[in-house]
Design an enzyme around this catalytic site. Structure first.
Site, PDB file in Angstrom:
ATOM      1  N   LYS A 116       1.399  -1.325  -0.344  1.00  0.00           N
ATOM      2  CA  LYS A 116      -0.157  -0.318   0.033  1.00  0.00           C
ATOM      3  C   LYS A 116       0.603   1.356  -0.171  1.00  0.00           C
ATOM      4  O   LYS A 116       0.076   2.668  -1.047  1.00  0.00           O
ATOM      5  CB  LYS A 116      -1.300   0.328   0.963  1.00  0.00           C
ATOM      6  CG  LYS A 116      -1.971  -1.175   1.427  1.00  0.00           C
ATOM      7  CD  LYS A 116      -2.401  -1.316   0.082  1.00  0.00           C
ATOM      8  CE  LYS A 116      -3.314  -3.256   0.020  1.00  0.00           C
ATOM      9  NZ  LYS A 116      -3.733  -3.339  -1.215  1.00  0.00           N
ATOM     10  N   GLU A 200      -2.788   7.952   7.595  1.00  0.00           N
ATOM     11  CA  GLU A 200      -3.363   8.608   7.165  1.00  0.00           C
ATOM     12  C   GLU A 200      -4.800   9.483   7.741  1.00  0.00           C
ATOM     13  O   GLU A 200      -4.704   8.962   8.825  1.00  0.00           O
ATOM     14  CB  GLU A 200      -4.657   7.854   6.199  1.00  0.00           C
ATOM     15  CG  GLU A 200      -3.308   7.281   4.635  1.00  0.00           C
ATOM     16  CD  GLU A 200      -4.328   7.113   3.551  1.00  0.00           C
ATOM     17  OE1 GLU A 200      -4.133   5.510   3.087  1.00  0.00           O
ATOM     18  OE2 GLU A 200      -5.728   6.419   4.453  1.00  0.00           O
ATOM     19  N   HIS A 235     -15.748  -4.926   7.465  1.00  0.00           N
ATOM     20  CA  HIS A 235     -15.080  -5.178   6.165  1.00  0.00           C
ATOM     21  C   HIS A 235     -15.655  -5.676   5.482  1.00  0.00           C
ATOM     22  O   HIS A 235     -15.185  -6.257   4.765  1.00  0.00           O
ATOM     23  CB  HIS A 235     -13.586  -4.751   6.446  1.00  0.00           C
ATOM     24  CG  HIS A 235     -13.255  -4.506   7.319  1.00  0.00           C
ATOM     25  ND1 HIS A 235     -13.484  -2.780   6.496  1.00  0.00           N
ATOM     26  CD2 HIS A 235     -12.405  -4.183   8.857  1.00  0.00           C
ATOM     27  CE1 HIS A 235     -12.692  -1.703   8.253  1.00  0.00           C
ATOM     28  NE2 HIS A 235     -12.221  -2.515   9.244  1.00  0.00           N
ATOM     29  N   ARG A 292      -7.807  -8.074  -9.267  1.00  0.00           N
ATOM     30  CA  ARG A 292      -8.678  -9.463  -9.711  1.00  0.00           C
ATOM     31  C   ARG A 292     -10.344  -9.142 -10.224  1.00  0.00           C
ATOM     32  O   ARG A 292     -10.254  -7.845  -9.686  1.00  0.00           O
ATOM     33  CB  ARG A 292      -8.609 -10.055  -8.342  1.00  0.00           C
ATOM     34  CG  ARG A 292      -9.568  -9.548  -7.151  1.00  0.00           C
ATOM     35  CD  ARG A 292      -9.614  -9.799  -6.165  1.00  0.00           C
ATOM     36  NE  ARG A 292     -10.682  -9.698  -4.897  1.00  0.00           N
ATOM     37  CZ  ARG A 292     -10.596  -8.719  -4.733  1.00  0.00           C
ATOM     38  NH1 ARG A 292      -8.623  -8.279  -4.368  1.00  0.00           N
ATOM     39  NH2 ARG A 292     -11.051  -7.867  -3.613  1.00  0.00           N
TER      40      ARG A 292
HETATM   41  C1  MV4 Z   1      -9.834   4.502   5.953  1.00  0.00           C
HETATM   42  C2  MV4 Z   1     -11.114   5.124   7.204  1.00  0.00           C
HETATM   43  C3  MV4 Z   1     -11.542   6.392   7.245  1.00  0.00           C
HETATM   44  N1  MV4 Z   1     -10.173   6.737   7.033  1.00  0.00           N
HETATM   45  N2  MV4 Z   1      -8.720   4.663   5.880  1.00  0.00           N
HETATM   46  C4  MV4 Z   1     -11.653  -0.569   5.711  1.00  0.00           C
HETATM   47  C5  MV4 Z   1     -10.507  -0.696   5.050  1.00  0.00           C
HETATM   48  C6  MV4 Z   1      -9.963  -0.742   3.918  1.00  0.00           C
HETATM   49  N3  MV4 Z   1      -9.586  -0.804   3.068  1.00  0.00           N
HETATM   50  C7  MV4 Z   1      -9.558   0.643   3.896  1.00  0.00           C
HETATM   51  N4  MV4 Z   1     -11.203   0.779   5.161  1.00  0.00           N
HETATM   52  C8  MV4 Z   1     -10.795   2.518   6.047  1.00  0.00           C
HETATM   53  N5  MV4 Z   1     -10.181   3.055   5.779  1.00  0.00           N
HETATM   54  C9  MV4 Z   1      -9.308   6.652   6.037  1.00  0.00           C
HETATM   55  N6  MV4 Z   1      -8.309   7.376   6.493  1.00  0.00           N
HETATM   56  C10 MV4 Z   1     -11.995   4.065   7.092  1.00  0.00           C
HETATM   57  C11 MV4 Z   1     -11.842   2.764   6.728  1.00  0.00           C
HETATM   58  C12 MV4 Z   1     -13.059   2.029   6.644  1.00  0.00           C
HETATM   59  C13 MV4 Z   1     -13.776   1.508   5.686  1.00  0.00           C
HETATM   60  C14 MV4 Z   1     -14.114   2.228   4.131  1.00  0.00           C
HETATM   61  C15 MV4 Z   1     -14.453   0.770   3.220  1.00  0.00           C
HETATM   62  C16 MV4 Z   1     -15.801   0.276   2.886  1.00  0.00           C
HETATM   63  C17 MV4 Z   1     -16.238   0.196   4.858  1.00  0.00           C
HETATM   64  C18 MV4 Z   1     -15.222   0.680   6.018  1.00  0.00           C
HETATM   65  C19 MV4 Z   1     -15.133   0.055   7.627  1.00  0.00           C
HETATM   66  C20 MV4 Z   1     -15.095   0.878   8.143  1.00  0.00           C
HETATM   67  C21 MV4 Z   1     -13.564   1.593   7.676  1.00  0.00           C
END
Ligand code: MV4
Length: 502
Positions: A116, A200, A235, A292
């Protein structure tokens, strides 16, 4: 040209890939573990080979076994589906070394997007917006304090080898910085054998919106618009839809162009997905790229009218893309729900076991991608997702009604499934309105819990409201019975099927 494909997967996605193989006149080869001897993907394939014990680490994840079968059966190519070896750069390389086409991107693209921090750097270089934060691993605590003072609290500490929610820590206060980073690092080391973490800015209550892309091996890349995936639980996506209810034509065009730029930055080929995190005012940031085919690809297929697996195979055959960006448009609305063998009324406990009876939903605008059949025993070794129900309709409200109808008609006995939970989502005002974010499930507990409590009371109120509404709209009662032919309002009510089942 590819004549035979080994599908290195199981369950619904293996069958999904084999269906397209059959339409293209390509032979399909299944592999199966001890637990999958009776699995439908084995029956659907033209040939099937046993690859070992139930545990995926001893079967579906063993590169040597997959390669051995591919060589033995003289497969030209391997399709990895999703999960298992689909994002394993070593497997992609190994296939190419053995002269077998890997239906997916290069190992370079998988590696770059899989790390990442490297991906963030690439995206910055390509001018794709990323969440404000660090582009190097956090090596010393002083540096962490420095960047956090710049971007402001709260922040997320994320594992560079993570993704999909694994190895993340939310930090609210200065006092938590040191322990939070330490915890994230040791968690990352244990989970991925790599303790690199980055920081982040925390985006509160975000939407998860992703763009599907297709890229060929001749430098052409297009996007197939977005999918709204904000309905998630731990998630895990639960519902996906396209178009996103919050998207505007202008933002869609911008994000689509950035998705294409992101893919081009890693010289991508095949199907891929760019995930964005989006706030309520439609500020958007690159989150990660999935290299994918994704679980939720069918909603894009339905709205854009493209078979993504067919295009993956064409790309693997070195063919140029068949369409240009301007050839593609979104038509109508599609929604997918994931059916899990879990008990939604008992904390989503896995519910493996024998399927006694199954009636799959059919009818206009319904697609069901599954693999279970009557008498089949769902093994406990793999993901509990047993099928995906996809509906299409000309508009979002009609698609929601169609999904409710399809879920109503979907009967499975012998195991518990998430079907009742999905029906409740379709009836939840925040979902019906659109504009929901990733806290949807958390914020709507009262609508989503089992029937006997608050959600039943809400349904009762809705039923009473409907009844009162019905009475107010009913014809005035016939007071003079002159010919005896007028049915009473009560009989008319009794005949109205929709009101019999409030
Ligand atoms: C985040 C975020 C808030 N701020 N990054 C969760 C899965 C991963 N792909 C990244 N995720 C998140 N990253 C920052 N800077 C909140 C989440 C997150 C989230 C993101 C997408 C879909 C569902 C989620 C559920 C909880 C937290």
């Amino acid at each position: 040209m590819i004549k035979k494909i080994l599908v290195a997967n199981r369950g619904e996605i293996a069958i999904r890939v084999m269906r397209t193989c059959r339409e293209m006149g390509i032979e399909s080869v299944a592999v199966f573990s001890e637990a999958d001897r009776n699995s439908m993907h084995v029956r659907y394939a033209d040939e099937a080979y046993f690859i070992g014990p139930a545990a995926s680490a001893e079967s579906y994840l063993v590169v040597d076994k997959i390669i051995e079968v591919a060589k033995h059966c003289k497969a030209d190519a391997v399709h990895p589906g999703y999960g298992f070896l689909s994002e394993n750069a070593g497997f992609a390389d190994r296939c190419e070394q053995e002269g077998i086409i890997f239906i997916g991107p290069s190992s370079f693209a998988i590696n770059t997007m899989g790390d990442k921090i490297t991906a963030r750097k690439k995206m910055l270089g390509a001018g794709v917006p990323v969440v404000p934060g660090t582009s190097e691993p956090i090596m010393e605590i002083g540096k962490a304090f420095e960047v956090i003072r710049q971007i402001g609290l709260p922040v997320m500490v994320k594992a560079s080898a993570g993704g999909g929610g694994k190895g993340m820590r939310l930090i609210h206060e200065e006092s938590e910085i040191e322990s939070g980073i330490q915890a994230a690092k040791s968690e990352a080391l244990a989970a991925f054998g790599n303790d690199a973490v980055y920081i982040e800015k925390y985006i509160d209550s975000p939407h998860h919106i992703e763009f599907q892309i297709l890229a060929d091996k001749h430098g052409h890349c297009i996007h197939l618009f977005e999918r709204e995936c904000s309905v998630q639980r731990r998630h895990q996506k639960v519902v996906e839809e396209t178009p996103s209810p919050i998207m505007t034509p202008e933002v869609r065009k911008e994000m689509g162009a950035y998705a294409v730029a992101a893919a081009k930055a890693v010289n991508y080929s095949s199907a891929g997905t760019i995930e964005f995190i989006v706030d309520d005012t439609l500020n958007y940031y690159f989150l990660e790229m999935n290299t994918r085919l994704q679980v939720e690809h069918p909603i894009t297929e339905r709205v854009v009218g493209v078979d993504l697996v067919k295009e993956q195979i064409n790309i693997a055959n070195n063919l140029p893309l068949r369409f240009k960006q301007d050839d593609l448009k979104q038509n109508g609305h599609a929604i997918e729900v994931r059916i899990y063998a879990e008990d939604p009324d008992n904390n989503f406990m896995p519910s493996p076991g024998q399927v006694k009876h199954i009636t799959e939903p059919l009818g206009l605008g319904v697609r069901h991608d599954g693999y279970v059949y009557e008498g089949y025993t769902i093994p406990m070794y793999y993901d509990p997702m047993i099928s995906k129900l996809i509906v299409w309709a000309p508009s979002r409200p009609e698609a929601i009604e169609r999904m409710k109808r399809a879920l109503y008609a979907y009967k499975i006995t012998g195991i518990k499934t998430s079907i009742p939970f999905l029906s409740r989502i379709m009836n939840t005002p925040d979902f019906v309105k659109g504009g929901y974010n990733t806290h949807f499930i958390q914020n709507n507990k009262q609508y989503l819990k089992p029937n006997d409590t608050a959600s039943q009371r809400l349904r009762d109120v809705a039923a009473i409201t409907t009844f009162i509404d019905y009475l107010s709209k009913a014809e005035p009662k016939t007071t003079v019975s002159n010919n005896g032919s007028k049915a009473s309002n009560w009989k008319a009510f009794g005949r109205k099927k929709s009101l019999n089942r409030l």
